[in-house]
Design an enzyme around this catalytic site. Structure first.
Site, PDB file in Angstrom:
ATOM      1  CD  GLU A 110      -2.382  -1.307   2.793  1.00  0.00           C
ATOM      2  OE1 GLU A 110      -2.758  -0.260   3.349  1.00  0.00           O
ATOM      3  OE2 GLU A 110      -2.454  -2.430   3.310  1.00  0.00           O
ATOM      4  CE  LYS A 112       5.318   5.762   6.562  1.00  0.00           C
ATOM      5  NZ  LYS A 112       5.164   7.203   6.733  1.00  0.00           N
ATOM      6  CG  ASP A 114       4.041  12.821   4.854  1.00  0.00           C
ATOM      7  OD1 ASP A 114       3.887  12.401   6.005  1.00  0.00           O
ATOM      8  OD2 ASP A 114       4.933  13.611   4.530  1.00  0.00           O
ATOM      9  CE1 TYR A 221      -3.234   2.873   8.093  1.00  0.00           C
ATOM     10  CE2 TYR A 221      -3.388   4.683   6.535  1.00  0.00           C
ATOM     11  CZ  TYR A 221      -3.010   4.201   7.771  1.00  0.00           C
ATOM     12  OH  TYR A 221      -2.436   5.037   8.689  1.00  0.00           O
ATOM     13  CE  LYS A 308       9.279   7.328   5.385  1.00  0.00           C
ATOM     14  NZ  LYS A 308       9.513   7.773   6.751  1.00  0.00           N
ATOM     15  CB  CYS A 402      27.332  22.343  30.554  1.00  0.00           C
ATOM     16  SG  CYS A 402      25.531  22.503  30.395  1.00  0.00           S
ATOM     17  CB  CYS A 405      25.129  24.701  34.289  1.00  0.00           C
ATOM     18  SG  CYS A 405      25.872  23.083  33.991  1.00  0.00           S
ATOM     19  CB  CYS A 420      26.063  18.601  31.400  1.00  0.00           C
ATOM     20  SG  CYS A 420      26.027  19.661  32.867  1.00  0.00           S
ATOM     21  CB  CYS A 426      22.425  21.246  34.275  1.00  0.00           C
ATOM     22  SG  CYS A 426      22.595  21.746  32.560  1.00  0.00           S
TER      23      CYS A 426
END
Length: 663
Positions: A110, A112, A114, A221, A308, A402, A405, A420, A426
């Site tokens: 079938e 696909k 979108d 479907y 895909k 980081c 922080c 981190c 943080c």
């Protein structure tokens, strides 16, 4: 003819002509004649409200306003599909299926589409409910909006079951999308980005009269019910058409993956001739019995695969590399791009994954890079146009501290990402953990969203998820966009979350590597948080499917004094930190250390119920027979190769009744 009979007659006639026009593309009436009949019915209904019917054809025009969409739990989970991008992956999938089934398999191909996934529920031939996919477990009730879509039948014909669900996509055809955008540009408004996002956004408009103005379509479907009058996917598509649904005619039955590949190749070339967006082909095992035999992984059915089409690719300039901090402290480098149109959307950012990926591609700021949007939602950089690089461009030096922080980043041996370590200080980690805690699959706190969590943290009202349970209405009323009613809903949502079962609370804690499936397994094994908290790495590793990485993450979490205090507070506030008595009643260790394979069709319980009974009693379910398999539970139409392998290995073969006696 009485007025009631006249109204009923007009409704039947309009349902019939609606089907001819929108589903079968074979109208018998002119648009004018149809409109005149609809107008006549509308006048009769207005004058005689005692004959109201919520599925009348007049409801197509909308008019109902929905302020808040009700959350509805799906009767049958809406799974996502595994993705494939090559012929080799499809062939490997076929081998796995044929090995599990023990023979030849037919496939349904079938297209696909979108769009926005939807689940429609019909009771006694009438549309009862329409729910968005949501997180697969629950979604939003958008029935009023869906009723405005002409391709969605309000009333069915034929031999439909008393109650069933049908899944599909709400799509916006190219032609309708172009017309909508032309009108917006003419009115001086911003055009919509792409058909898919516009279709999805339409479902959540508050005024159904606005939805009715949009030329949405609905392609269906998949039938789902406790019992269906069909035995295969292809048969179900034909039956759905008979009942009055718009089922795309491009679906075809194939006898091998070689034939499937021919179908994929054809539509890869011809997909642009279609009136809708499509991004691939969905391949399904045709037989429902074989689908049952193959079952599901934690995320997707084993009997279906989405192939895909090759991802679209564009080139643009990488202006700057920045770094994002996730709730676990993981650092993700992000490419900030010169805006470029890709697969119908304007892309400004793309993921660079980690330091190794940056080094491997040798990506640098100001490079011209190739950006691709494949199966992932977030675009990614797949290469650099080295011909256009300035030779003086400096190499990328990965962040050492980081960005939020300032703490020095760490990278554990064998791991790709930097982290981190400032777990409790943080800000993005704090906010991210609380956002995870309140999410749908976790504590599902109604009335509390990600933005509100950030507001609560930034206003110093909460520092962690346990603080949520100390909030009062007067604390949150001063927050931006917080009215009396929404403040009340938030407090009520927090209170109601105390009913969430232990396995979901365990997932909500946000322990690294402890996802839904692992949390469920640990909850069943330890039954309460105290037993889990005192477990050693060795004890955890001894549990089936719990590896060293998960075990160490758990012991590290409970070794932290702050975390132990958070858990103690949650328990004190009434959050479920142990299995409920009614859940424990169904659990035992009767089948501990025993591995089962289930094959065939069963009479007294479904395959899923069998699987649950095995797991609830301490056993393990496997998809294939090996030397470690203790029992093969054999039903009707069992795969011959499984039977042969069981006999060869000396695996004990038991019937459904034998198994039920065991438990």
């Amino acid at each position: 003819m009485t007025t009631e009979e006249k109204i009923k007659s007009l409704r039947e006639e309009l349902h019939h002509h609606n089907n001819l026009y929108y589903i079968q593309d074979d109208p018998e009436l002119s648009d004018y004649e149809f409109d005149m009949k609809l107008k006549e019915l509308q006048e009769l209904e207005n004058n005689h409200p005692e004959f109201e019917d919520k599925n009348s054809p007049t409801r197509r025009v909308g008019g109902a306003v929905t302020k808040n969409f009700e959350t509805v739990v799906h009767d049958f989970r809406m799974y996502s599909l595994s993705n494939s991008y090559s012929k080799e992956e499809l062939e490997d999938w076929e081998k796995r299926i044929e090995k599990a089934i023990g023979g030849k398999v037919q496939y349904v191909c079938e297209l696909k589409y979108d769009g926005a996934s939807i689940s429609l529920t019909y009771e006694n031939g009438k549309l009862a409910r329409a729910v968005t996919r949501g997180d697969g477990f629950q979604g939003d009730n958008v029935t009023n909006n869906i009723k405005t879509i002409p391709a969605v039948p309000l009333k069915l014909k034929g031999d439909y079951p008393e109650k069933f669900h049908i899944r599909g996509e709400i799509v916006l055809p190219y032609e309708g999308f172009a017309k909508m955008n032309a009108e917006r540009v003419e009115a001086g408004e911003e055009p919509y980005a792409n058909p898919r996002n516009t279709a999805s956004g339409s479902l959540k408009l508050q005024d159904s009269a606005e939805v009715a103005k949009r030329p949405l379509d609905c392609l269906l479907y998949s039938l789902v019910a406790d019992s269906l009058p069909v035995k295969s996917q292809f048969e179900s598509l034909e039956k759905a058409r008979e009942w009055g649904f718009k089922v795309p005619p491009e679906a075809e039955l194939k006898n091998s993956i070689a034939e499937v590949q021919d179908y994929v190749n054809y539509w890869d070339q011809h997909r642009h001739d279609l009136p809708y967006e499509t991004d691939g082909v969905v391949v399904k095992v045709n037989s429902f019995d074989q689908q049952d035999e193959l079952g599901y992984t934690a995320k997707s059915p084993r009997w279906a695969m989405a192939y895909k089409f090759k991802a679209e690719q564009e080139s643009t300039r990488l202006n700057k590399i920045t770094y994002q901090v996730g709730r676990t402290g993981a650092i993700t480098p992000v490419a900030n791009l010169e805006p470029v149109k890709l697969a119908g959307t304007i892309v400004k950012r793309a993921s660079l994954h980690n330091a190794d990926q940056i080094e491997k591609l040798d990506v640098r700021e100001q490079d011209i890079v190739y950006v691709e949007k494949g199966g992932e939602i977030i675009p990614k950089i797949v290469g650099v146009d080295f011909k256009q690089r300035d030779p003086n461009t400096p190499e990328t030096e990965y962040a050492t501290n980081c960005p939020e922080c300032g703490t020095e980043l760490i990278r554990n041996e064998g791991e790709a990402q930097h982290y981190c370590p400032n777990y409790n200080g943080c800000p993005p980690q704090i906010i991210g953990r609380i956002q995870h805690f309140i999410s749908r699959k976790a504590m599902d706190i109604e009335g509390l969203g990600g933005e509100t969590v950030a507001l609560l943290v930034n206003a110093n009202l909460i520092e962690n998820y346990a603080d949520l349970y100390t909030l009062k209405k007067e604390d949150i009323l001063p927050l931006e966009r917080m009215a009396e009613k929404s403040a009340e809903n938030l407090i009520n949502g927090i209170e109601k979350s105390k009913e969430i079962p232990f396995e979901r609370v365990l997932f909500a804690l946000g322990i690294r590597f402890v996802g839904e499936t692992v949390a469920k397994k640990l909850a069943k094994y330890y039954k309460n948080i105290d037993a889990l908290a005192s477990a050693t790495v060795e004890e955890l590793i001894a549990i089936d499917e719990i590896g060293g990485r998960i075990a160490e993450s758990l012991t590290d979490f409970f070794a932290s004094e702050e975390n132990r205090e958070l858990v103690a507070r949650l328990k004190q506030y009434g959050v479920q930190m142990e299995m409920a008595p009614e859940e424990l009643e169904n659990l035992s260790d009767k089948l501990a250390d025993k591995t089962f394979v289930i094959s065939g069709v069963f009479e007294k319980v479904s395959r899923n119920e069998l699987k649950k009974m095995i797991e609830d009693n301490g056993g393990k379910v496997s998809g294939s027979i090996s030397g470690k398999t203790n029992f093969l539970v054999a039903g009707d139409n069992m795969g011959p190769s499984k039977l042969a392998k069981a006999e060869k290995l000396g695996t004990k073969i038991i019937s459904e009744d034998d198994f039920l006696k065991m438990v």
